[in-house]
Design a protein around this motif. Structure first.
Motif, mmCIF file in Angstrom:
data_model
loop_
_atom_site.group_PDB
_atom_site.id
_atom_site.type_symbol
_atom_site.label_atom_id
_atom_site.label_comp_id
_atom_site.label_asym_id
_atom_site.label_seq_id
_atom_site.Cartn_x
_atom_site.Cartn_y
_atom_site.Cartn_z
ATOM 1 N N ARG A 63 -17.986 53.057 -50.008
ATOM 2 C CA ARG A 63 -17.564 52.785 -48.628
ATOM 3 C C ARG A 63 -17.446 51.279 -48.400
ATOM 4 N NH1 ARG A 63 -14.910 54.684 -44.570
ATOM 5 N NH2 ARG A 63 -15.595 56.677 -45.378
ATOM 6 N N GLN A 64 -18.413 50.520 -48.942
ATOM 7 C CA GLN A 64 -18.358 49.067 -48.761
ATOM 8 C C GLN A 64 -17.108 48.479 -49.397
ATOM 9 O OE1 GLN A 64 -21.967 46.955 -49.808
ATOM 10 N NE2 GLN A 64 -23.237 48.724 -49.323
ATOM 11 N N VAL A 65 -16.807 48.949 -50.631
ATOM 12 C CA VAL A 65 -15.637 48.412 -51.333
ATOM 13 C C VAL A 65 -14.362 48.832 -50.603
ATOM 14 C CG1 VAL A 65 -14.303 48.569 -53.477
ATOM 15 C CG2 VAL A 65 -16.776 48.204 -53.561
ATOM 16 N N LEU A 66 -14.358 50.076 -50.108
ATOM 17 C CA LEU A 66 -13.189 50.514 -49.346
ATOM 18 C C LEU A 66 -12.984 49.606 -48.130
ATOM 19 C CD1 LEU A 66 -10.915 52.334 -48.424
ATOM 20 C CD2 LEU A 66 -12.616 53.908 -47.476
ATOM 21 N N GLN A 67 -14.072 49.251 -47.472
ATOM 22 C CA GLN A 67 -13.919 48.385 -46.296
ATOM 23 C C GLN A 67 -13.375 47.008 -46.685
ATOM 24 O OE1 GLN A 67 -17.719 48.805 -44.361
ATOM 25 N NE2 GLN A 67 -17.025 50.583 -43.188
ATOM 26 N N GLN A 68 -13.816 46.516 -47.835
ATOM 27 C CA GLN A 68 -13.273 45.228 -48.298
ATOM 28 C C GLN A 68 -11.760 45.359 -48.529
ATOM 29 O OE1 GLN A 68 -15.390 44.115 -51.881
ATOM 30 N NE2 GLN A 68 -17.394 44.434 -50.925
ATOM 31 N N ILE A 69 -11.382 46.464 -49.187
ATOM 32 C CA ILE A 69 -9.953 46.664 -49.480
ATOM 33 C C ILE A 69 -9.160 46.778 -48.175
ATOM 34 C CG2 ILE A 69 -8.272 48.263 -50.524
ATOM 35 C CD1 ILE A 69 -10.499 49.071 -52.523
ATOM 36 N N GLU A 70 -9.705 47.567 -47.247
ATOM 37 C CA GLU A 70 -9.007 47.741 -45.966
ATOM 38 C C GLU A 70 -8.837 46.407 -45.244
ATOM 39 O OE1 GLU A 70 -10.208 52.350 -44.781
ATOM 40 O OE2 GLU A 70 -11.241 50.688 -43.805
ATOM 41 N N ASP A 71 -9.925 45.618 -45.213
ATOM 42 C CA ASP A 71 -9.844 44.336 -44.508
ATOM 43 C C ASP A 71 -8.735 43.456 -45.070
ATOM 44 O OD1 ASP A 71 -11.798 44.993 -42.778
ATOM 45 O OD2 ASP A 71 -13.409 43.908 -43.802
ATOM 46 N N ILE A 72 -8.609 43.459 -46.391
ATOM 47 C CA ILE A 72 -7.576 42.616 -47.008
ATOM 48 C C ILE A 72 -6.182 43.096 -46.584
ATOM 49 C CG2 ILE A 72 -6.570 41.849 -49.194
ATOM 50 C CD1 ILE A 72 -9.440 42.225 -50.406
ATOM 51 N N PHE A 73 -5.995 44.408 -46.613
ATOM 52 C CA PHE A 73 -4.662 44.907 -46.239
ATOM 53 C C PHE A 73 -4.413 44.819 -44.736
ATOM 54 C CE2 PHE A 73 -4.731 46.640 -50.571
ATOM 55 C CZ PHE A 73 -3.470 46.220 -50.981
ATOM 56 N N PHE A 74 -5.478 44.969 -43.936
ATOM 57 C CA PHE A 74 -5.291 44.776 -42.486
ATOM 58 C C PHE A 74 -4.745 43.376 -42.224
ATOM 59 C CE2 PHE A 74 -8.966 47.846 -41.257
ATOM 60 C CZ PHE A 74 -8.107 48.922 -41.383
ATOM 61 N N SER A 75 -5.278 42.398 -42.987
ATOM 62 C CA SER A 75 -4.919 41.008 -42.714
ATOM 63 C C SER A 75 -3.449 40.733 -42.982
ATOM 64 C CB SER A 75 -5.811 40.060 -43.531
ATOM 65 O OG SER A 75 -5.413 40.091 -44.898
ATOM 66 N N ILE A 76 -2.771 41.644 -43.703
ATOM 67 C CA ILE A 76 -1.338 41.420 -43.926
ATOM 68 C C ILE A 76 -0.511 42.563 -43.336
ATOM 69 C CG2 ILE A 76 -1.420 39.820 -45.884
ATOM 70 C CD1 ILE A 76 -1.313 42.218 -47.775
ATOM 71 N N GLY A 77 -1.053 43.168 -42.281
ATOM 72 C CA GLY A 77 -0.227 44.054 -41.467
ATOM 73 C C GLY A 77 -0.174 45.512 -41.888
ATOM 74 N N PHE A 78 -1.030 45.931 -42.814
ATOM 75 C CA PHE A 78 -1.065 47.357 -43.168
ATOM 76 C C PHE A 78 -1.997 48.092 -42.206
ATOM 77 C CE2 PHE A 78 0.777 45.673 -46.905
ATOM 78 C CZ PHE A 78 1.335 46.707 -47.651
ATOM 79 N N SER A 79 -1.762 49.392 -42.027
ATOM 80 C CA SER A 79 -2.719 50.207 -41.273
ATOM 81 C C SER A 79 -3.167 51.368 -42.155
ATOM 82 C CB SER A 79 -2.108 50.707 -39.968
ATOM 83 O OG SER A 79 -0.930 51.411 -40.242
ATOM 84 N N VAL A 80 -4.204 52.058 -41.707
ATOM 85 C CA VAL A 80 -4.790 53.130 -42.526
ATOM 86 C C VAL A 80 -4.319 54.492 -42.026
ATOM 87 C CG1 VAL A 80 -6.948 54.319 -43.107
ATOM 88 C CG2 VAL A 80 -6.861 51.830 -43.123
ATOM 89 N N VAL A 81 -3.899 55.348 -42.945
ATOM 90 C CA VAL A 81 -3.689 56.757 -42.588
ATOM 91 C C VAL A 81 -4.480 57.606 -43.583
ATOM 92 C CG1 VAL A 81 -1.435 56.525 -41.498
ATOM 93 C CG2 VAL A 81 -1.563 56.884 -43.964
ATOM 94 N N GLU A 82 -4.882 58.783 -43.124
ATOM 95 C CA GLU A 82 -5.614 59.672 -44.031
ATOM 96 C C GLU A 82 -4.959 61.033 -44.011
ATOM 97 O OE1 GLU A 82 -9.938 59.635 -43.979
ATOM 98 O OE2 GLU A 82 -9.836 57.692 -42.974
ATOM 99 N N GLY A 83 -5.136 61.770 -45.120
ATOM 100 C CA GLY A 83 -4.470 63.070 -45.195
ATOM 101 C C GLY A 83 -5.356 64.130 -45.802
ATOM 102 N N PRO A 84 -4.829 65.341 -45.939
ATOM 103 C CA PRO A 84 -5.648 66.469 -46.398
ATOM 104 C C PRO A 84 -6.018 66.367 -47.875
ATOM 105 C CG PRO A 84 -3.357 67.122 -46.180
ATOM 106 C CD PRO A 84 -3.446 65.721 -45.645
ATOM 107 N N GLU A 85 -7.215 66.853 -48.185
ATOM 108 C CA GLU A 85 -7.620 66.902 -49.593
ATOM 109 C C GLU A 85 -7.097 68.177 -50.256
ATOM 110 O OE1 GLU A 85 -11.886 66.123 -49.930
ATOM 111 O OE2 GLU A 85 -11.643 64.473 -48.514
ATOM 112 N N ILE A 86 -6.810 69.177 -49.445
ATOM 113 C CA ILE A 86 -6.171 70.385 -49.984
ATOM 114 C C ILE A 86 -4.675 70.241 -49.722
ATOM 115 C CG2 ILE A 86 -5.913 72.868 -49.695
ATOM 116 C CD1 ILE A 86 -8.856 73.005 -48.964
ATOM 117 N N GLU A 87 -3.894 70.267 -50.783
ATOM 118 C CA GLU A 87 -2.467 69.975 -50.662
ATOM 119 C C GLU A 87 -1.621 71.131 -51.199
ATOM 120 O OE1 GLU A 87 -0.383 68.435 -49.331
ATOM 121 O OE2 GLU A 87 -0.988 66.384 -48.858
#
Ligand code: DAH
Length: 382
Positions: free
Chosen positions: A135-159
């Motif tokens: 979770r911590q590493v994910l937050q680091q990754i998210e912060d980096i991408f947030f800083s350049i205009g990306f947003s987060v979406v999530e989807g189903p694990e059953i596809e």
């Protein structure tokens, strides 16, 4: 109460007292009995009993003396009895009040001691959890991408196979499906028995969310998609049947390969530090064209390829580079599935393993520790 009880229930006459001079002696007896009794140790409840014994309206010693000695006394005796009784009453009342005050004071001292708060005592230590390293590493990754205009979406694990494969340009008999052998769900047939159940699977990657996102949104699209993915892998130090990915997708009217590599390089330097270098090598994914594999200069040997004590660096096997993740420019065929016009839009996509990035950044050599929930491991990353 032997003494007063015996005597106070009788009249003076019965006690054989006829002269005023005898009265003083009798009262002295009562008083010394009182003095002895009243100097005993009392707690509150015993004090009340004692008070009632002496001052009780009906059967208290003083009332009895009044009733049995004073009232029936002959006129010659009455004066002496009255005076002695008044003296005794004053003494009894004063002493009983004095004892009341001292009992109250002791009680108060006790309750103060009982209720005292010792501010020097250590507090109650409540264990507070922390975020899991993933979770911590994910937050680091998210912060980096947030800083350049990306947003987060999530989807189903059953596809459905459509989103997990077909719409990503992986038709049913495409050989890359072999690399993503997955878990299909056994579903009961529909209740009327007519429809064969639609096959469902645990997603093998987060890439299906590329399709789901583009179906819903028009360009420009800039999203990252974190989540769990599943593969039929046997567990070892680098494989697990469950792991975590972050998918990335950027689509707009004029996104170039330079935007792509610039974005990735920015991310890698933000994540590992400005000292690292990146490179890409040609690769193959059905949903990107061209496809690349991104590498980072080895963070353990600084890219030299040699270990500190001599010999080849064991992490990068002497190459100086570590493979990071796959990426590429979105294949025009994929736009066909989401009704984007491939002549008008272009974009890039990437898919990285969070577990792998965490292992590299924090020098963890077994992916299994992420799933074992051993607090000795978890506590190292508060
Ligand atoms: N989905 C791929 C995998 O799980 C990773 C990947 C590669 C994702 C290239 C991408 C990409 O979006 O462009 O192995």
């Amino acid at each position: 109460m032997n003494l007063p009880e015996d005597k106070t229930s009788k009249t003076l006459q019965e006690l054989g007292i006829a002269l005023p001079e005898q009265v003083a002696g009798l009262f002295e007896e009562v008083q010394s009995h009182f003095d002895a009794e009243s100097s005993k140790d009392f707690i509150e409840i015993l004090w009340k009993e004692f008070r009632d014994e002496w001052l009780g309206r009906k059967s208290g010693v003083l009332s009895q003396i009044t009733d049995n000695w004073l009232k029936p006394a002959s006129p010659e005796l009455k004066r002496a009895v009255g005076a002695a009784l008044n003296q005794l009453r004053a003494r009894v009342e004063a002493k009983i009040e004095e004892r009341r005050l001292s009992i109250e004071a002791t009680e108060e001292k006790w309750s103060l001691t009982r209720e005292r708060v010792d501010l020097s005592l250590p507090g109650v230590l409540r264990p507070v959890g922390s975020h899991h390293l993933i979770r911590q590493v994910l937050q680091q990754i998210e912060d980096i991408f947030f800083s350049i205009g990306f947003s987060v979406v999530e989807g189903p694990e059953i596809e459905t196979p459509y989103y997990n494969f077909e719409a990503l340009n992986i038709p049913e008999f495409h050989p890359v499906r072999d690399d993503m052998d997955t878990f299909y769900l056994d579903l009961p047939p529909s209740s009327d028995g007519k429809d064969a159940p639609q096959p469902l699977l645990l997603r093998t990657h987060t890439s299906p969310m590329q399709i789901r996102t583009m179906e819903k949104r028009q360009p420009p699209v800039r999203v990252i998609v974190p989540g769990k993915v599943y593969r039929r892998d046997n567990p070892d130090a680098t494989h697990s049947f469950i792991f975590h990915q972050v998918e990335g997708l950027a689509v707009d009217t004029d996104i170039t390969f330079c935007d792509f590599t610039g974005t990735i390089e920015y991310f890698v330097k933000q994540f590992f530090g400005p000292g690292v270098k990146t490179r890409f090598r040609p690769s193959y994914f059905p949903f990107t064209e061209p496809s690349v594999e991104f590498d980072v200069s080895c963070i353990f040997c600084g890219g030299s390829g040699s270990a500190a004590g001599g010999g080849a660096c064991s992490k990068c096997k002497g190459s100086g580079w570590i493979e990071l993740f796959g990426a590429g420019m979105v294949d025009p065929a994929v736009y066909g599935f989401v009704k984007y016009d491939p002549k008008k839009v272009s974009g890039f996509a990437f898919g990285m393993g969070i577990d792998r990035l965490a292992m590299l950044k924090y020098g963890i050599d077994d992916i299994q520790v992420f799933f074992q929930n051993d607090v000795r491991f978890l506590r190292q990353f508060p």
